[in-house]
Design a protein around this motif. Structure first.
Motif, PDB file in Angstrom:
ATOM      1  N   GLN A  25      10.455  -0.483   0.497  1.00 19.68           N
ATOM      2  CA  GLN A  25       9.233  -0.976  -0.141  1.00 19.68           C
ATOM      3  C   GLN A  25       9.300  -0.830  -1.657  1.00 19.68           C
ATOM      4  OE1 GLN A  25       6.519   1.511   2.064  1.00 19.68           O
ATOM      5  NE2 GLN A  25       5.803  -0.186   3.348  1.00 19.68           N
ATOM      6  N   GLU A 123       2.117  -5.627   6.271  1.00 21.81           N
ATOM      7  CA  GLU A 123       3.225  -5.360   7.188  1.00 21.81           C
ATOM      8  C   GLU A 123       3.290  -3.898   7.628  1.00 21.81           C
ATOM      9  OE1 GLU A 123       6.585  -6.554   4.915  1.00 21.81           O
ATOM     10  OE2 GLU A 123       5.899  -8.636   4.679  1.00 21.81           O
ATOM     11  N   SER A 124       2.449  -3.041   7.045  1.00 20.54           N
ATOM     12  CA  SER A 124       2.526  -1.614   7.356  1.00 20.54           C
ATOM     13  C   SER A 124       1.140  -0.977   7.332  1.00 20.54           C
ATOM     14  CB  SER A 124       3.434  -0.893   6.350  1.00 20.54           C
ATOM     15  OG  SER A 124       3.376   0.501   6.537  1.00 20.54           O
ATOM     16  N   THR A 127       1.179   2.477   5.513  1.00 20.40           N
ATOM     17  CA  THR A 127       1.118   2.406   4.052  1.00 20.40           C
ATOM     18  C   THR A 127      -0.301   2.109   3.588  1.00 20.40           C
ATOM     19  OG1 THR A 127       3.402   1.596   4.014  1.00 20.40           O
ATOM     20  CG2 THR A 127       2.113   1.321   2.012  1.00 20.40           C
TER      21      THR A 127
END
Length: 230
Positions: A25, A123-124, A127
């Protein structure tokens, strides 16, 4: 404004907001980021500009300020190295900066692509929660500041500022921000700020030596910060 070397993932790790990101990332953010160098008083962006980037300060200090309809400037925040700013705007639809940003002295910042950062967050989930936790901590800090402005006197606010600096840096402080900027940040008039420093000096709480403030009695400074009505 000049563009510097391409930022590295290690540069990005200097920001607590970005530190929890994975290596992949960080590499993605770094690939779309740029390093900018600003001269003293040079603007980074103006109030009302489209907010398509957010920033991490590497060197120097950034002043965030809002201009009132009558043209007066109110300093909202002084951003120091290792801190990010304008990141919350990436969650809004077609955001614009509610404040202007300019360099207090020579400054180096990393400019981060907000749109791609949001795409990465999608996507996370993990996070996302890490980011929300950091923003929640900062929100609590802002609530404390609002309490200080609305419930405490000017003397309390100045003493509280010195006390926080003393606890973080030790008893010998350097006021490395122009008095006008610092006074606006604390919501006091510049002459009031100077008067309060003189009063604290006369009481033996601090000693003033140019731009240096030496805290002589931290206990008395704490009492002043918590309840002085001057």
């Amino acid at each position: 404004m000049h563009q510097g070397d391409k930022p590295t993932p290690e540069d990005l790790r200097r920001g607590p907001l970005l530190r929890p990101l994975t290596d992949a990332q960080l590499a993605r953010v770094a690939a779309r980021a740029v390093t900018l160098r600003l001269a003293e008083r040079e603007p980074l962006f103006e109030q009302g500009d489209p907010a398509d980037r957010f920033y991490l300060v590497l060197k120097g200090q950034i002043k965030l300020a809002r201009i009132s309809p009558d043209g007066n400037e109110k300093v909202i925040e002084i951003v120091t190295p290792g801190s990010t700013f304008a990141e919350a705007l990436m969650f809004l639809n077609r955001p614009r900066y509610p404040v202007g940003a300019s360099a207090i002295g020579p400054v180096e910042v990393i400019s981060i692509d907000a749109k791609d950062f949001v795409a990465m967050l999608r996507e996370s989930v993990e996070t996302c929660f890490l980011l929300l936790g950091d923003m929640s901590r900062r929100l609590r800090g802002l609530i404390v500041e609002i309490d200080e402005i609305t419930l405490h006197s000017a003397t309390c606010r100045v003493a509280g500022y010195l006390l926080r600096r003393c606890e973080e840096e030790g008893p010998h402080l350097v006021l490395d921000v122009p008095k006008l900027v610092l006074a606006s940040r604390l919501t006091v008039q510049p002459e009031t700020f100077s008067r309060i420093l003189r009063v604290l000096s006369d009481r033996g709480v601090v000693r003033i030596d140019g731009r240096e403030v030496h805290v002589l009695d931290s206990a008395a400074l704490r009492i002043t910060a918590e309840g002085d009505s001057g």
